[in-house]
Scaffold this active site. Sequence first.
Site, PDB file in Angstrom:
ATOM      1  N   ILE A  17       0.840  -1.206   0.000  1.00 36.43           N
ATOM      2  CA  ILE A  17       0.000   0.000   0.000  1.00 36.43           C
ATOM      3  C   ILE A  17       0.874   1.255   0.000  1.00 36.43           C
ATOM      4  O   ILE A  17       0.596   2.229  -0.708  1.00 36.43           O
ATOM      5  CB  ILE A  17      -0.965  -0.001   1.210  1.00 36.43           C
ATOM      6  CG1 ILE A  17      -1.837  -1.257   1.180  1.00 36.43           C
ATOM      7  CG2 ILE A  17      -1.834   1.265   1.217  1.00 36.43           C
ATOM      8  CD1 ILE A  17      -2.656  -1.494   2.447  1.00 36.43           C
ATOM      9  N   LYS A  39      12.432  -0.351   6.324  1.00 40.97           N
ATOM     10  CA  LYS A  39      13.503  -1.283   6.729  1.00 40.97           C
ATOM     11  C   LYS A  39      13.847  -2.267   5.612  1.00 40.97           C
ATOM     12  O   LYS A  39      14.855  -2.958   5.674  1.00 40.97           O
ATOM     13  CB  LYS A  39      12.996  -2.051   7.962  1.00 40.97           C
ATOM     14  CG  LYS A  39      13.959  -3.023   8.579  1.00 40.97           C
ATOM     15  CD  LYS A  39      13.273  -3.737   9.763  1.00 40.97           C
ATOM     16  CE  LYS A  39      14.119  -4.862  10.314  1.00 40.97           C
ATOM     17  NZ  LYS A  39      13.419  -5.595  11.390  1.00 40.97           N
ATOM     18  N   THR A  41      12.095  -5.123   4.795  1.00 40.05           N
ATOM     19  CA  THR A  41      11.936  -6.513   5.236  1.00 40.05           C
ATOM     20  C   THR A  41      11.622  -7.343   3.992  1.00 40.05           C
ATOM     21  O   THR A  41      11.590  -6.812   2.873  1.00 40.05           O
ATOM     22  CB  THR A  41      10.739  -6.649   6.214  1.00 40.05           C
ATOM     23  OG1 THR A  41       9.525  -6.375   5.487  1.00 40.05           O
ATOM     24  CG2 THR A  41      10.870  -5.699   7.391  1.00 40.05           C
ATOM     25  N   GLU A  89       4.405  -5.051  10.261  1.00 38.09           N
ATOM     26  CA  GLU A  89       4.319  -6.461   9.881  1.00 38.09           C
ATOM     27  C   GLU A  89       2.840  -6.670   9.595  1.00 38.09           C
ATOM     28  O   GLU A  89       1.985  -6.358  10.440  1.00 38.09           O
ATOM     29  CB  GLU A  89       4.794  -7.355  11.025  1.00 38.09           C
ATOM     30  CG  GLU A  89       6.301  -7.354  11.208  1.00 38.09           C
ATOM     31  CD  GLU A  89       7.047  -7.997  10.041  1.00 38.09           C
ATOM     32  OE1 GLU A  89       6.458  -8.841   9.337  1.00 38.09           O
ATOM     33  OE2 GLU A  89       8.220  -7.640   9.817  1.00 38.09           O
ATOM     34  N   THR A 105       7.581  -3.992  15.740  1.00 35.37           N
ATOM     35  CA  THR A 105       7.357  -3.010  14.664  1.00 35.37           C
ATOM     36  C   THR A 105       6.038  -2.260  14.846  1.00 35.37           C
ATOM     37  O   THR A 105       5.989  -1.031  14.786  1.00 35.37           O
ATOM     38  CB  THR A 105       7.390  -3.713  13.295  1.00 35.37           C
ATOM     39  OG1 THR A 105       8.728  -4.107  13.036  1.00 35.37           O
ATOM     40  CG2 THR A 105       6.915  -2.793  12.175  1.00 35.37           C
ATOM     41  N   THR A 134      -6.235  -0.917  10.297  1.00 27.30           N
ATOM     42  CA  THR A 134      -6.998  -1.989   9.649  1.00 27.30           C
ATOM     43  C   THR A 134      -8.365  -2.195  10.296  1.00 27.30           C
ATOM     44  O   THR A 134      -8.540  -1.884  11.484  1.00 27.30           O
ATOM     45  CB  THR A 134      -6.184  -3.300   9.758  1.00 27.30           C
ATOM     46  OG1 THR A 134      -6.988  -4.398   9.330  1.00 27.30           O
ATOM     47  CG2 THR A 134      -5.745  -3.591  11.191  1.00 27.30           C
ATOM     48  N   ASP A 135      -9.291  -2.774   9.538  1.00 25.12           N
ATOM     49  CA  ASP A 135     -10.596  -3.122  10.118  1.00 25.12           C
ATOM     50  C   ASP A 135     -10.488  -4.314  11.067  1.00 25.12           C
ATOM     51  O   ASP A 135     -11.417  -4.586  11.826  1.00 25.12           O
ATOM     52  CB  ASP A 135     -11.626  -3.411   9.006  1.00 25.12           C
ATOM     53  CG  ASP A 135     -11.246  -4.568   8.083  1.00 25.12           C
ATOM     54  OD1 ASP A 135     -10.149  -5.147   8.247  1.00 25.12           O
ATOM     55  OD2 ASP A 135     -12.052  -4.897   7.192  1.00 25.12           O
ATOM     56  N   GLU A 136      -9.350  -5.028  11.029  1.00 27.93           N
ATOM     57  CA  GLU A 136      -9.233  -6.233  11.867  1.00 27.93           C
ATOM     58  C   GLU A 136      -9.235  -5.905  13.361  1.00 27.93           C
ATOM     59  O   GLU A 136      -9.450  -6.787  14.186  1.00 27.93           O
ATOM     60  CB  GLU A 136      -7.979  -7.024  11.495  1.00 27.93           C
ATOM     61  CG  GLU A 136      -8.045  -7.528  10.070  1.00 27.93           C
ATOM     62  CD  GLU A 136      -7.093  -8.671   9.762  1.00 27.93           C
ATOM     63  OE1 GLU A 136      -6.504  -9.249  10.688  1.00 27.93           O
ATOM     64  OE2 GLU A 136      -6.941  -8.979   8.574  1.00 27.93           O
ATOM     65  N   TYR A 159      -1.605 -10.244  15.052  1.00 28.81           N
ATOM     66  CA  TYR A 159      -1.484  -9.076  14.159  1.00 28.81           C
ATOM     67  C   TYR A 159      -2.483  -7.997  14.561  1.00 28.81           C
ATOM     68  O   TYR A 159      -2.123  -6.839  14.766  1.00 28.81           O
ATOM     69  CB  TYR A 159      -1.721  -9.500  12.694  1.00 28.81           C
ATOM     70  CG  TYR A 159      -2.018  -8.327  11.774  1.00 28.81           C
ATOM     71  CD1 TYR A 159      -1.028  -7.412  11.442  1.00 28.81           C
ATOM     72  CD2 TYR A 159      -3.313  -8.128  11.259  1.00 28.81           C
ATOM     73  CE1 TYR A 159      -1.321  -6.315  10.606  1.00 28.81           C
ATOM     74  CE2 TYR A 159      -3.601  -7.048  10.436  1.00 28.81           C
ATOM     75  CZ  TYR A 159      -2.605  -6.149  10.114  1.00 28.81           C
ATOM     76  OH  TYR A 159      -2.877  -5.067   9.308  1.00 28.81           O
ATOM     77  N   LYS A 163      -1.992  -4.134  15.992  1.00 29.27           N
ATOM     78  CA  LYS A 163      -2.510  -2.927  15.319  1.00 29.27           C
ATOM     79  C   LYS A 163      -3.459  -2.173  16.251  1.00 29.27           C
ATOM     80  O   LYS A 163      -3.450  -0.937  16.304  1.00 29.27           O
ATOM     81  CB  LYS A 163      -3.237  -3.302  14.022  1.00 29.27           C
ATOM     82  CG  LYS A 163      -2.343  -3.814  12.907  1.00 29.27           C
ATOM     83  CD  LYS A 163      -1.338  -2.797  12.378  1.00 29.27           C
ATOM     84  CE  LYS A 163      -1.973  -1.659  11.610  1.00 29.27           C
ATOM     85  NZ  LYS A 163      -0.933  -0.773  10.989  1.00 29.27           N
ATOM     86  N   ASN A 258     -14.262 -16.427   0.615  1.00 27.65           N
ATOM     87  CA  ASN A 258     -12.981 -16.753  -0.023  1.00 27.65           C
ATOM     88  C   ASN A 258     -13.181 -17.724  -1.197  1.00 27.65           C
ATOM     89  O   ASN A 258     -12.540 -17.583  -2.245  1.00 27.65           O
ATOM     90  CB  ASN A 258     -12.014 -17.361   1.003  1.00 27.65           C
ATOM     91  CG  ASN A 258     -11.625 -16.353   2.065  1.00 27.65           C
ATOM     92  OD1 ASN A 258     -11.649 -15.144   1.817  1.00 27.65           O
ATOM     93  ND2 ASN A 258     -11.277 -16.834   3.252  1.00 27.65           N
ATOM     94  N   GLY A 292      -8.044 -19.364  14.983  1.00 29.47           N
ATOM     95  CA  GLY A 292      -8.795 -18.150  15.354  1.00 29.47           C
ATOM     96  C   GLY A 292      -9.286 -17.352  14.156  1.00 29.47           C
ATOM     97  O   GLY A 292      -9.443 -16.131  14.259  1.00 29.47           O
TER      98      GLY A 292
END
Length: 353
Positions: A17, A39, A41, A89, A105, A134-136, A159, A163, A258, A292
């Site tokens: 992004i 960095k 990565t 990440e 990070t 993020t929406d997560e 993750y 965030k 998906n 999860g």
Amino acid sequence: MENFKKKILVTGGAGFIGSHVIRRLLRNYPNYLIVNADKLTYAGNLENLSDVDSLPNYRFEKIDIVDTESVKSVFSKYGITDVIHLAAESHVDRSIEGPMEFVMTNVVGTVNLLQGARENWNGDTNHVFHHVSTDEVYGSLGDEGLFTEETSYDPRSPYSASKASSDHFVMAYFHTYGLPIKMSNCSNNYGSHHFPEKLIPLMIHNIQHKKPLPVYGKGDNIRDWLWVEDHASAIDAIFHNGRIGESYNVGGLNEWTNLELVRFLCRLMDEKLGRVEGESEELITYVKDRAGHDKRYAIDAIKLEKELGWKPSITFEEGLSKTVDWYLENQNWIEKVTSGSYKDYYENMYANR
Ligand code: NAD
Ligand code: DAU
């Protein structure tokens, strides 16, 4: 350097992004200096910016945002006036395998940047620290409803927990120190330069090479997909015109299971590759589910539309078709970004499923 109207530090600009955000800013705002701090990565590739990196308003700094001194020195070297923070990440499966890198990070790195901005801007509110999230952070939806900016945080993967933590620090710096922050929480992006560990580019690659298409569980988890250039345009709108201290949801009202999505990609690519219809679908392989695994994400972006007039610019069908074409035309890119350590990671990961 003094002649630039703004000197914007974009973190994570060599990633998916971030590279789209930088491309847009460099082209649309030649009077801004854009400093890309990354960095590099496994997920960061300067290749992603090869079409714009010779522009006179672009600079690159290879730094780790976890390193306080590096962050400080970039702020003072360029006299940074604004920040758009994307470095992170970003892959949920990796966070399940090893959360600590995500804490470092996504949490420590973000606090370092907030602190750098606070020290350099010294109470002056004529700046913007835009945190890209993020929406997560909102967790997982059932069959009904959408995430709004008022939805309580309920992160469920390492993750999303990292965030969510970074979002809380951003808001804490606003309330406690008056740092002029803005925040955006976006749904799943797709488009060019997307690292092929994520669902859409992985499936495109595997369909092309007639490899198995690993669908987690039953494939009935739902994601809300947005074209990455529309996310970049939303960031542009929020950065310039969003209200200080506010968060904005970004999404395209575009929900797919998906399995439906993978099937759609198979049909699209059978057509583009001149294959018999249905040939690629035979590659679908159901594999062990993600631990999860969040069931459904779906974003209500009405605040962004009402306040700033933002809307997605293209349909999913158009965006996906452009994306597939980009991957088919950029084999070298895939080869480059997947050489080295990624190959071992990929092979181990799928060997274990
Ligand atoms: P990405 O993994 O493609 O890119 C991340 C970039 O950050 C890479 O260039 C990497 O080198 C850099 N980076 C990582 N650790 C760093 C460190 N310690 N110091 C400096 N640079 C470092 O990620 P992306 O998909 O482009 O996501 C960008 C941001 O947008 C992230 O904050 C992510 O949480 C958020 N986001 C992503 C999506 C999505 O669908 N991809 C959706 C909503 C929000
Ligand atoms: O919602 C925004 C988030 O979207 C971002 O914050 C993350 O950085 C980004 O990685 C993305 O997270 P997801 O976990 O939703 O994306 P991913 O592409 O990994 O997976 C999308 C869905 O596809 C998810 O339900 C898991 C499933 N999946 C994924 C892969 C890689 C499969 O079924 N098979 C796969 O091989």
